[in-house]
Design a protein around this motif. Structure first.
Motif, PDB file in Angstrom:
ATOM      1  N   ILE A   1      37.060   6.171  96.854  1.00 42.91           N
ATOM      2  CA  ILE A   1      37.510   5.874  98.208  1.00 42.91           C
ATOM      3  C   ILE A   1      36.365   5.810  99.216  1.00 42.91           C
ATOM      4  O   ILE A   1      36.547   5.325 100.310  1.00 42.91           O
ATOM      5  N   PHE A   2      35.171   6.309  98.871  1.00 40.34           N
ATOM      6  CA  PHE A   2      34.059   6.318  99.811  1.00 40.34           C
ATOM      7  C   PHE A   2      33.089   5.167  99.587  1.00 40.34           C
ATOM      8  O   PHE A   2      31.951   5.224 100.015  1.00 40.34           O
ATOM      9  N   ASN A   3      33.525   4.117  98.929  1.00 43.17           N
ATOM     10  CA  ASN A   3      32.697   2.941  98.705  1.00 43.17           C
ATOM     11  C   ASN A   3      32.588   2.185 100.033  1.00 43.17           C
ATOM     12  O   ASN A   3      33.523   1.531 100.458  1.00 43.17           O
ATOM     13  N   ILE A   4      31.452   2.298 100.681  1.00 44.90           N
ATOM     14  CA  ILE A   4      31.265   1.726 102.005  1.00 44.90           C
ATOM     15  C   ILE A   4      30.564   0.376 101.874  1.00 44.90           C
ATOM     16  O   ILE A   4      29.667   0.205 101.071  1.00 44.90           O
ATOM     17  N   GLY A   5      30.978  -0.565 102.685  1.00 46.28           N
ATOM     18  CA  GLY A   5      30.368  -1.890 102.675  1.00 46.28           C
ATOM     19  C   GLY A   5      31.191  -2.874 101.868  1.00 46.28           C
ATOM     20  O   GLY A   5      32.244  -2.544 101.330  1.00 46.28           O
ATOM     21  N   PRO A   6      30.709  -4.123 101.802  1.00 48.51           N
ATOM     22  CA  PRO A   6      31.461  -5.133 101.053  1.00 48.51           C
ATOM     23  C   PRO A   6      31.494  -4.778  99.568  1.00 48.51           C
ATOM     24  O   PRO A   6      30.499  -4.358  98.999  1.00 48.51           O
ATOM     25  N   ASN A   7      32.659  -4.920  98.993  1.00 47.99           N
ATOM     26  CA  ASN A   7      32.789  -4.618  97.573  1.00 47.99           C
ATOM     27  C   ASN A   7      33.774  -5.566  96.917  1.00 47.99           C
ATOM     28  O   ASN A   7      34.460  -6.320  97.576  1.00 47.99           O
ATOM     29  N   ASP A   8      33.855  -5.463  95.637  1.00 52.05           N
ATOM     30  CA  ASP A   8      34.724  -6.302  94.825  1.00 52.05           C
ATOM     31  C   ASP A   8      35.524  -5.358  93.939  1.00 52.05           C
ATOM     32  O   ASP A   8      34.985  -4.760  93.019  1.00 52.05           O
ATOM     33  N   ASP A   9      36.807  -5.211  94.225  1.00 56.51           N
ATOM     34  CA  ASP A   9      37.632  -4.253  93.496  1.00 56.51           C
ATOM     35  C   ASP A   9      37.684  -4.569  92.004  1.00 56.51           C
ATOM     36  O   ASP A   9      37.701  -3.671  91.174  1.00 56.51           O
ATOM     37  N   TYR A  10      37.733  -5.835  91.664  1.00 54.93           N
ATOM     38  CA  TYR A  10      37.813  -6.213  90.254  1.00 54.93           C
ATOM     39  C   TYR A  10      36.562  -5.751  89.506  1.00 54.93           C
ATOM     40  O   TYR A  10      36.640  -5.138  88.461  1.00 54.93           O
ATOM     41  N   THR A  11      35.385  -6.052  90.062  1.00 52.36           N
ATOM     42  CA  THR A  11      34.135  -5.665  89.416  1.00 52.36           C
ATOM     43  C   THR A  11      34.040  -4.151  89.305  1.00 52.36           C
ATOM     44  O   THR A  11      33.686  -3.621  88.258  1.00 52.36           O
ATOM     45  N   SER A  12      34.367  -3.457  90.363  1.00 54.49           N
ATOM     46  CA  SER A  12      34.280  -2.004  90.340  1.00 54.49           C
ATOM     47  C   SER A  12      35.227  -1.397  89.317  1.00 54.49           C
ATOM     48  O   SER A  12      34.860  -0.469  88.592  1.00 54.49           O
ATOM     49  N   ALA A  13      36.438  -1.899  89.243  1.00 53.38           N
ATOM     50  CA  ALA A  13      37.439  -1.318  88.345  1.00 53.38           C
ATOM     51  C   ALA A  13      37.144  -1.593  86.877  1.00 53.38           C
ATOM     52  O   ALA A  13      37.438  -0.773  86.015  1.00 53.38           O
ATOM     53  N   TYR A  14      36.566  -2.756  86.570  1.00 50.60           N
ATOM     54  CA  TYR A  14      36.388  -3.148  85.170  1.00 50.60           C
ATOM     55  C   TYR A  14      34.946  -3.121  84.687  1.00 50.60           C
ATOM     56  O   TYR A  14      34.659  -3.556  83.581  1.00 50.60           O
TER      57      TYR A  14
END
Length: 163
Positions: free
Chosen positions: A121-134
């Motif tokens: 939950i503390f991922n700050i800044g632009p991110n990509d949920d798909y990349t992070s999850a997989y």
């Protein structure tokens, strides 16, 4: 504190965040249509359907199938599998087919991303949920190539391994 609370409120379910932030037009909303032409016989035209498809509406999926040498008519829902594709379809179905596999995968994907979101939950800044999850499930292409070559599997289209 407010930043942490704001990060928890994102629940749109989008895998990637691509948006048009500029002041100009969004080029993906402008779709070219085929040129109008008179049919050979007006009697063969389908009856008009309010909200239905137009004969000149673009169909990018069918256009892609045609560009790759396939039959664009096969993209129509309820269409028949051509005889030339029967062998491929039978081979793909040889271990059986799950009727609700798309729905099942969508539920599993939502669960993976939901579980991942609680931890990160503390991922700050632009991110990509798909990349992070997989990310943990990604294959290392070089390592897989080495593994296959050690087992004697020929990989002619792969670049030579870097030692």
């Amino acid at each position: 504190m407010s930043l942490a609370i704001a990060a928890c409120g994102r629940s749109d379910g989008a895998l990637t965040r691509i948006k048009n932030d500029g002041n100009g037009p969004d080029e993906f909303t402008v779709l070219p249509t085929a040129p109008l032409q008179a049919p050979e016989s007006y009697g063969t035209l389908p009856p008009p359907t309010p909200g239905g498809a137009n004969l000149v509406d673009p169909n990018p999926h069918a256009a892609g199938v045609a560009a790759l040498g396939g039959n664009p008519a096969a993209t129509v829902a309820g269409g028949q599998i051509s005889a030339s594709d029967g062998g491929l379809v039978n081979h793909a179905n040889r271990f059986g087919v799950l009727p609700g596999v798309r729905r099942e995968l969508a539920v599993e994907d939502a669960e993976v991303r939901r579980r991942h979101g609680r931890v990160n939950i503390f991922n700050i800044g632009p991110n990509d949920d798909y990349t992070s999850a997989y990310k943990r499930q990604w294959l290392d292409a070089r390592e897989e190539q080495r593994r296959l070559m050690q087992r004697g599997v020929v990989t002619p289209s792969a670049p030579p391994p870097s030692n």
